[in-house]
Design a protein around this motif. Structure first.
Motif, PDB file in Angstrom:
ATOM      1  N   LEU A   1       1.079  -9.114   2.920  1.00 59.07           N
ATOM      2  CA  LEU A   1       0.666  -9.329   1.536  1.00 59.07           C
ATOM      3  C   LEU A   1      -0.863  -9.416   1.508  1.00 59.07           C
ATOM      4  N   PRO A   2      -1.519  -8.611   0.688  1.00 60.80           N
ATOM      5  CA  PRO A   2      -2.971  -8.684   0.619  1.00 60.80           C
ATOM      6  C   PRO A   2      -3.436 -10.028   0.030  1.00 60.80           C
TER       7      PRO A   2
ATOM      8  N   ARG B   1       0.854  -1.174   0.000  1.00 60.01           N
ATOM      9  CA  ARG B   1       0.000   0.000   0.000  1.00 60.01           C
ATOM     10  C   ARG B   1       0.896   1.232   0.000  1.00 60.01           C
ATOM     11  N   PRO B   2       0.591   2.290  -0.710  1.00 60.69           N
ATOM     12  CA  PRO B   2      -0.585   2.395  -1.563  1.00 60.69           C
ATOM     13  C   PRO B   2      -0.472   1.477  -2.769  1.00 60.69           C
ATOM     14  N   GLU B   3      -1.600   1.214  -3.393  1.00 54.73           N
ATOM     15  CA  GLU B   3      -1.584   0.314  -4.544  1.00 54.73           C
ATOM     16  C   GLU B   3      -0.641   0.854  -5.604  1.00 54.73           C
TER      17      GLU B   3
ATOM     18  N   PHE C   1      -7.700 -10.037   3.643  1.00 57.51           N
ATOM     19  CA  PHE C   1      -6.945 -10.179   4.879  1.00 57.51           C
ATOM     20  C   PHE C   1      -5.486 -10.152   4.475  1.00 57.51           C
ATOM     21  N   ALA C   2      -4.576 -10.282   5.439  1.00 58.20           N
ATOM     22  CA  ALA C   2      -3.148 -10.174   5.104  1.00 58.20           C
ATOM     23  C   ALA C   2      -2.374 -11.343   5.680  1.00 58.20           C
ATOM     24  N   ASP C   3      -1.305 -11.719   4.981  1.00 59.36           N
ATOM     25  CA  ASP C   3      -0.411 -12.754   5.503  1.00 59.36           C
ATOM     26  C   ASP C   3       0.551 -12.090   6.494  1.00 59.36           C
ATOM     27  N   PRO C   4       1.451 -12.845   7.115  1.00 62.80           N
ATOM     28  CA  PRO C   4       2.349 -12.251   8.114  1.00 62.80           C
ATOM     29  C   PRO C   4       3.251 -11.130   7.593  1.00 62.80           C
TER      30      PRO C   4
END
Length: 129
Positions: free
Chosen positions: A121-122, A69-71, A115-118
């Motif tokens: 990462l989206p 982020r930002p994209e 949701f996000a990984d650790p």
């Protein structure tokens, strides 16, 4: 040329044991193979989704952060297909994984959440119905 599908997606983790736990225990991906590559001081974990799609999880010493982020240009997110969204969200939340509010795809009418990984990462869950 005719592409037949996605063979695998590769991710680099900042904390290999934490990401290994996330993708195997929390998301339930099957471990296919795991190797330590001493010459690179790197782990390579081959995972598989039920449809056969692969996910490779790598570790490297001190990998630089990649902003989510930002994209920006490049890979935006990784989306997983689920039959029912609500039980999947409940499972993630029970594991302490925060999910964004459910949205509806304006073109397909399908529900999804992020949701996000650790490593932040989206990730997306997309309800296939």
């Amino acid at each position: 040329m005719k592409l037949a599908g996605i063979h695998h997606v590769a991710l680099i983790a900042s904390d290999y044991p934490r990401s290994r736990d996330f993708y195997t225990r929390i998301l339930g991906l099957e471990v296919v193979a795991e190797h330590f590559r001493a010459e690179r001081q790197s782990w390579k974990l081959d995972l598989r989704l039920p449809d056969g799609t692969g996910l490779e999880l790598f570790s490297f010493p001190a990998p630089p952060a990649r902003p989510s982020r930002p994209e920006a240009r490049g890979l935006r997110h990784l989306a997983f297909r689920v039959a029912a969204l609500d039980p999947a969200i409940a499972h993630l939340q029970a594991q302490g994984v925060a999910c964004e509010p459910v949205r509806v795809d304006e073109f397909t009418g399908r529900r999804f959440t992020f949701f996000a990984d650790p490593d932040d990462l989206p990730l997306e869950l997309y309800e296939s119905g």
